[in-house]
Design an enzyme around this catalytic site. Structure first.
Site, PDB file in Angstrom:
ATOM      1  N   ASP A  50       2.559  -5.273   8.357  1.00 22.75           N
ATOM      2  CA  ASP A  50       1.376  -4.439   8.228  1.00 22.75           C
ATOM      3  C   ASP A  50       0.161  -5.366   8.173  1.00 22.75           C
ATOM      4  O   ASP A  50       0.033  -6.186   7.255  1.00 22.75           O
ATOM      5  CB  ASP A  50       1.466  -3.588   6.950  1.00 22.75           C
ATOM      6  N   ARG A  97     -12.571  -4.604  -6.733  1.00 17.20           N
ATOM      7  CA  ARG A  97     -12.233  -5.193  -5.452  1.00 17.20           C
ATOM      8  C   ARG A  97     -13.503  -5.456  -4.645  1.00 17.20           C
ATOM      9  O   ARG A  97     -14.351  -4.568  -4.509  1.00 17.20           O
ATOM     10  CB  ARG A  97     -11.354  -4.205  -4.675  1.00 17.20           C
ATOM     11  N   PHE A 140       0.886  -1.162   0.000  1.00 21.40           N
ATOM     12  CA  PHE A 140       0.000   0.000   0.000  1.00 21.40           C
ATOM     13  C   PHE A 140       0.929   1.219   0.000  1.00 21.40           C
ATOM     14  O   PHE A 140       1.882   1.270   0.760  1.00 21.40           O
ATOM     15  CB  PHE A 140      -0.846  -0.035   1.274  1.00 21.40           C
ATOM     16  N   TYR A 186     -10.247   0.516  11.167  1.00 21.89           N
ATOM     17  CA  TYR A 186     -11.478   0.924  10.476  1.00 21.89           C
ATOM     18  C   TYR A 186     -11.851   0.009   9.313  1.00 21.89           C
ATOM     19  O   TYR A 186     -12.799   0.266   8.597  1.00 21.89           O
ATOM     20  CB  TYR A 186     -11.400   2.383  10.007  1.00 21.89           C
ATOM     21  N   LYS A 187     -11.066  -1.059   9.096  1.00 24.47           N
ATOM     22  CA  LYS A 187     -11.409  -2.002   8.027  1.00 24.47           C
ATOM     23  C   LYS A 187     -12.179  -3.180   8.647  1.00 24.47           C
ATOM     24  O   LYS A 187     -13.341  -3.032   8.977  1.00 24.47           O
ATOM     25  CB  LYS A 187     -10.136  -2.419   7.294  1.00 24.47           C
TER      26      LYS A 187
HETATM   27  C1  LIG Z   1      -5.605   0.948   4.656  1.00 22.92           C
HETATM   28  C2  LIG Z   1      -4.134   0.812   4.708  1.00 22.92           C
HETATM   29  C3  LIG Z   1      -3.321   1.826   5.219  1.00 22.92           C
HETATM   30  C4  LIG Z   1      -3.949   3.123   5.646  1.00 22.92           C
HETATM   31  O1  LIG Z   1      -3.116   3.909   6.400  1.00 22.92           O
HETATM   32  P1  LIG Z   1      -3.719   5.205   7.116  1.00 22.92           P
HETATM   33  O2  LIG Z   1      -2.579   5.820   7.772  1.00 22.92           O
HETATM   34  O3  LIG Z   1      -4.806   4.738   8.020  1.00 22.92           O
HETATM   35  O4  LIG Z   1      -4.312   6.066   6.042  1.00 22.92           O
HETATM   36  C5  LIG Z   1      -1.966   1.592   5.303  1.00 22.92           C
HETATM   37  N1  LIG Z   1      -1.420   0.434   4.884  1.00 22.92           N
HETATM   38  C6  LIG Z   1      -2.184  -0.558   4.373  1.00 22.92           C
HETATM   39  C7  LIG Z   1      -1.555  -1.828   3.934  1.00 22.92           C
HETATM   40  C8  LIG Z   1      -3.550  -0.393   4.248  1.00 22.92           C
HETATM   41  O5  LIG Z   1      -4.292  -1.353   3.720  1.00 22.92           O
END
Ligand SMILES: *Cc1c(COP(=O)(O)O)cnc(C)c1O
Length: 436
Positions: free
Chosen positions: A231, A407, A162, A256-257
């Site tokens: 992560d 997705r 990401f 939040y996921k």
């Molecule tokens: C959703 C997600 C993020 C989001 O990071 P934020 O700091 O909350 O915006 C980071 N890394 C991964 C792999 C994600 O899926």
């Protein structure tokens, strides 16, 4: 001899009969799977986006909107607004500043961390809720480099990550004077060596839904004498992680996921117990101090998980996460049950897509092997932007990863098999219209 148009009509009728038979069989399979689903009652604990029944007259036949975007924003637990109302009106409005003590605000980051810990296979006192995932990437990477010998001058990072993780890893590398080595997760075991300080890998690829081999990669990183940072954004609350069992050093992830904590809810960070005493945060805010209210000018790191904290916690969002975690107290809800259903749902959705979608229009990027699959299905589709727009308009909410990925996130707590069947059926209808 029959005329050509007549033969064509017969073939069409045959095709229609086959399709109807497929539909009946898959709808029946969905009904059977839903009827024997131990997590089915949990759905009632959530308020689903678009779930206002506006579609009930349509082909969905009594089920509301299909929400397949819980891997981006988890759905609202129905009891959450009432809990937050109490936090705002009573705890803040009436008790005011006393709530830092009396309502447990000050220690909420560790307390809520302890509720997340079992979901990711971590022991008590090793997880704290604080800041965003992006900020935690920074803390983990820089602190990770401080846990190993300074002549280790490389940070290995998941090249498919990401984006935020990659951006921050690049900055952390510059700041610490290390060289950034981006590699595919499968190549991490070959890329790590005596020069590696930290390796950062995503447990589940956010685009394809591929689940990476956390035990194997962690072992290889350790073999090289380096720190393994994971992560967990797309695995926390979706599948077993086993942080302690697999000896992971550092980890972080979103709430939040799959944990349904609400938009922008604070993230969590895990520091293995054996590293806590030497965890040297690059953001040593006063909340991580051994005695914050001494207001001392000299920094002394607190003991344990508090070292992951920085500044004053975001109480409203943090207590929304706390409330959201209550669904895990329901007797049917375990990580194992969630994982079983997630695999069954994604298998079933893929079967439905194979049966319904016009041939050659979508290709699954999601691994067929369960051991390599997260909790989403990613379909490559040339017309993905138009297709997703049409799907959302018809109550099937997934998301688009440009340029060509559809997705679909499957949150077993509130997605059922009839939803999966319907999503595939609506997708097939959209594909027949868009770009046909
Ligand atoms: C959703 C997600 C993020 C989001 O990071 P934020 O700091 O909350 O915006 C980071 N890394 C991964 C792999 C994600 O899926």
């Amino acid at each position: 001899m029959e005329t050509t148009p007549a033969r064509e009509r017969a073939a069409e009728r045959e095709h229609d009969r086959e399709r109807d038979a497929d539909r009946a069989a898959l709808a029946e399979r969905a009904a059977r799977l839903d009827a024997s689903d131990p997590l089915a009652p949990v759905r009632d604990l959530f308020t689903l986006p678009g779930g206002d029944g506006g579609d009930s007259g349509g082909p969905g036949g009594g089920i509301d909107a299909v929400y397949l975007d819980g891997n981006s924003l988890g759905a609202l637990p129905t009891h959450l607004p009432e809990r937050l109302r109490d936090v705002v009106t009573r705890q803040w409005g009436s008790l005011g500043i006393r709530s830092w003590g009396e309502s447990g605000w000050w220690t909420a980051p560790e307390r809520v961390g302890d509720r997340i810990a079992p979901l990711v296979g971590a022991g008590p006192g090793t997880v704290v809720v604080s800041d965003s995932t992006s900020v935690n990437v920074f803390k983990a990477l820089v602190a990770g480099t401080r846990l190993v010998a300074q002549d280790r001058d490389e940070i290995v990072v998941d090249a498919t990550t990401f984006p935020t993780d990659g951006y921050i890893a690049e900055s952390a590398a510059r700041l610490t004077g290390k060289r950034l080595v981006p590699v595919d997760p499968a190549d991490v075991p070959r890329a790590v060596g005596p020069r590696t300080a930290v390796a950062l890998v995503n447990h589940v690829d956010f685009r394809t839904g591929r689940l990476h081999d956390l035990p194997g990669i962690t072992a290889a990183v350790h073999e090289a004498g380096a720190i393994a940072a994971w992560d967990l954004c797309h695995s926390a609350g979706a599948l077993p992680v086993g942080l302690a069992e697999h000896g992971v050093d550092l980890a972080f992830g979103c709430t939040y996921k799959f944990l349904n904590g609400g938009p922008g809810a604070p993230a969590f960070i895990y520091v293995a117990e054996r590293h806590q005493g030497r965890f040297d945060s690059p953001l040593p805010g006063w909340n991580s101090h051994a005695d914050p209210f001494a207001m001392s000018s000299a920094y002394a790191a607190g003991e344990g998980a508090v070292r992951g904290r920085v500044g004053t916690p975001d109480i409203l969002s943090l207590l929304a996460v706390d409330a959201a975690l209550d669904v895990w107290d329901h007797e049917a809800v375990t990580v194992a049950a969630v994982r079983d259903k997630s695999l069954a749902l994604t298998d079933f959705f893929l079967d439905c897509v194979a049966a319904y979608a016009p041939p050659g229009r979508v290709a699954s990027l999601t691994p067929a092997a369960h051991a390599e699959r997260g909790s989403q299905v990613a379909l490559r589709c040339a017309e993905a932007p138009d297709v997703m727009e049409a799907l959302i308009a018809r109550g099937v909410v997934g998301d688009l990863r440009r340029p060509d990925i559809l997705r679909f996130g499957f949150t077993p707590l509130y997605v059922g098999f009839a939803h999966a069947e319907r999503a595939a059926r609506v997708l097939a209808g959209v594909l027949a219209e868009v770009g046909a």
